[in-house]
Design an enzyme around this catalytic site. Structure first.
Site, PDB file in Angstrom:
ATOM      1  CD  GLU A 116     -34.458 -22.564  17.376  1.00 41.76           C
ATOM      2  OE1 GLU A 116     -34.079 -22.226  18.516  1.00 41.76           O
ATOM      3  OE2 GLU A 116     -35.227 -21.877  16.677  1.00 41.76           O
ATOM      4  CE  LYS A 165     -34.885 -16.609  19.076  1.00 41.77           C
ATOM      5  NZ  LYS A 165     -36.296 -16.906  19.391  1.00 41.77           N
ATOM      6  CE  LYS A 169     -37.246 -15.406  14.226  1.00 43.06           C
ATOM      7  NZ  LYS A 169     -38.603 -15.931  14.541  1.00 43.06           N
ATOM      8  CB  SER A 197     -43.241 -20.756  15.631  1.00 43.49           C
ATOM      9  OG  SER A 197     -42.099 -20.011  15.928  1.00 43.49           O
ATOM     10  CB  SER A 228     -36.919 -23.370  13.979  1.00 46.16           C
ATOM     11  OG  SER A 228     -37.947 -23.114  13.045  1.00 46.16           O
ATOM     12  CD  GLU A 244     -36.899 -20.175  20.556  1.00 42.97           C
ATOM     13  OE1 GLU A 244     -36.091 -19.297  20.882  1.00 42.97           O
ATOM     14  OE2 GLU A 244     -37.437 -20.228  19.434  1.00 42.97           O
ATOM     15  CD  GLU A 298     -38.291 -14.276  20.411  1.00 37.18           C
ATOM     16  OE1 GLU A 298     -37.120 -14.375  20.856  1.00 37.18           O
ATOM     17  OE2 GLU A 298     -38.660 -14.860  19.374  1.00 37.18           O
ATOM     18  CG  HIS A 343     -38.998 -24.683  17.425  1.00 33.34           C
ATOM     19  ND1 HIS A 343     -38.250 -23.647  17.919  1.00 33.34           N
ATOM     20  CD2 HIS A 343     -39.635 -24.204  16.334  1.00 33.34           C
ATOM     21  CE1 HIS A 343     -38.429 -22.576  17.161  1.00 33.34           C
ATOM     22  NE2 HIS A 343     -39.269 -22.887  16.198  1.00 33.34           N
ATOM     23  CG  ASP A 363     -40.127 -13.627  16.373  1.00 34.89           C
ATOM     24  OD1 ASP A 363     -40.053 -13.162  15.232  1.00 34.89           O
ATOM     25  OD2 ASP A 363     -40.015 -14.863  16.601  1.00 34.89           O
ATOM     26  CG  ASP A 385     -39.780 -17.218  21.139  1.00 30.76           C
ATOM     27  OD1 ASP A 385     -40.878 -16.676  21.375  1.00 30.76           O
ATOM     28  OD2 ASP A 385     -39.379 -17.475  19.990  1.00 30.76           O
ATOM     29  CG  HIS A 414     -31.477 -19.098  15.187  1.00 32.20           C
ATOM     30  ND1 HIS A 414     -31.041 -20.272  15.732  1.00 32.20           N
ATOM     31  CD2 HIS A 414     -32.455 -18.665  16.051  1.00 32.20           C
ATOM     32  CE1 HIS A 414     -31.705 -20.548  16.835  1.00 32.20           C
ATOM     33  NE2 HIS A 414     -32.553 -19.592  17.052  1.00 32.20           N
TER      34      HIS A 414
END
Ligand SMILES: C=C(OP(=O)(O)O)C(=O)O
Ligand SMILES: [Mg+2]
Length: 399
Positions: free
Chosen positions: A196, A377, A326, A42, A356, A155, A274, A146, A301, A232, A354
């Site tokens: 994940e 995270k 990230k 994503s 995915s 998430e 998020e 995901h 993000d 998220d 991290h």
């Protein structure tokens, strides 16, 4: 001077089975570091550009390797990262690929640390760092990009905000994950896992809220410290023609999305949300932050993509009180640290993250400790996730 004497680039597998870039950096006096690029599903519209692994390797071998080998000191991370920018020559790393750039940046940092005989977090953060540990946000239920046939929200994140140590927090998240597995089984819900390692059950968001709330409360009571949770929402992925599209529910306008998130924050006393809104809507983010930012973290993000210019716009507009970091979104560790520091100077809480698609690389655990980021995270249970979590446990033991 500890010049870089060799850089090797190769294709390796990431956790989704896709090819990614791994870099190895060797220095004059035998320092060695290895780093591998993660990969998002994503991804934000404004992220640095990931090239196909083979192409990124070819381009970096032609442009970056000759400019670094025999020329740049591995201990000087800024010089390594500046050189990567110079040879790339674009503002989004589309020249050599952000995947090659970040792999080299991380490998050079590790080679520098090796050269100095220091743990990576200390090389990155300096002598006075290493005494603050991030709270791990653990993905326990999810869907979106995901996982197929699962929640709309990408998430649901266990957030052990009251844990007395990072080790206890890591184990708490694993316990929440296990408890959710039991709750799903009790309800007769078949559950696969997403990219994940979070449960990806075929349930609606409302039921997921209920289950995650139940599991975090129960495990928190058993362990004797507060476990909150967060989300998220990856809302840019839901945003179509001015509306947030929820499968199996009515779509929400921007105003309805803000109301919905604000209500959920209060109903579940959530610690963290998020990307609750579209990645270009700094104003809607600001409205939500104004409403609930005194009691929860509203994190950008896809909104910021670890980019200091976008973060500055968010600071100017009051868009959020938190940023996700990230390194591969921006291409180098120096850029990632700049974003953390700009955030910290302006009261913006960083969560190092991290992707995915991940590898066994543990750099982000060191980055979070070295830069004193309050959150990390990095999943809960799968091997490429526990690589980082177990590294945090080891770092905590060292200091
Ligand atoms: C980790 C995330 O997913 P991806 O790597 O797919 O962007 C995220 O959106 O925060
Ligand atoms: Mg995200």
């Amino acid at each position: 001077m500890t010049l870089i004497t060799d850089i090797t680039l190769r294709r390796i597998l990431d956790s989704r089975g896709n090819a990614t870039v791994e870099a190895e950096v060797t220095t004059e006096s035998g320092g060695f570091g290895r780093g591998a690029a993660p990969s998002g599903a994503s991804t934000g519209e404004h992220e640095a550009i990931e090239l196909p692994a083979e192409e990124a390797i070819e381009k970096a071998e032609a442009e970056a390797v000759p400019a670094l080998v025999g020329e740049v000191d591995a201990i000087d991370q800024r010089a390594v990262d500046d050189t990567l920018h110079e040879v790339d020559g674009t503002d989004d790393f589309s020249g050599i690929g952000a995947n090659s750039a970040v792999a080299i940046s991380m490998a050079a940092a590790k080679a520098g640390a090796d050269e100095l005989g220091l743990p990576l977090f200390q090389h990155l953060g300096g002598t006075f760092r290493g005494d603050q540990f991030p709270t791990p946000l653990g993905n326990v239920v999810g869907g979106g990009e995901h996982a197929e046939e699962a929640t709309n929200i990408q998430e649901f994140l266990s957030a052990p905000v009251g844990a007395p140590s990072v080790t206890e927090a890591v184990f708490a998240n694993a316990q929440v994950h296990a408890r959710i597995g039991e709750l799903l089984e009790e309800r007769g819900v078949p559950a696969n896992k997403g990219d994940e390692g979070a449960w990806a059950p075929p349930i609606g968001d409302d039921e997921a809220f209920e289950i995650v709330d139940q599991a975090t409360t129960k495990v928190g009571d058993e362990l004797g410290f507060e476990i909150s949770f967060g989300l998220d929402m990856a809302a840019a992925e839901m945003y179509e023609d001015g509306e947030y599209v929820y499968e199996g529910e009515d779509n929400r306008s921007t105003a309805e999305q803000i109301d919905y998130v604000a209500e959920m924050v209060d109903e579940y006393d959530m610690a963290y949300v998020e990307d609750p809104l579209d990645e270009n809507d700094f104003e809607a983010f600001a409205e939500l932050t104004d409403r609930v930012g005194d009691r929860t973290l509203i994190c950008g993000d896809d909104l910021y993509v670890t980019n200091v210019e976008r973060l500055q716009e968010g600071i100017d507009k009051g868009s959020s009180n938190s940023i996700l970091i990230k390194p591969n979104q921006i291409g180098t560790l120096s850029d990632a640290v700049d974003a953390i520091e700009l955030g910290a100077d302006n009261g913006i809480v960083s969560a190092v993250s991290h992707r995915s698609g991940e590898t066994e690389d543990t750099t982000i655990a060191h980055l979070a400790v070295g830069a004193a980021a309050p959150y990390i995270k990095t999943g809960t249970v799968a091997g490429e996730r526990t690589a980082k979590l177990n590294e945090l446990i080891r770092i905590e033991e060292q200091v």
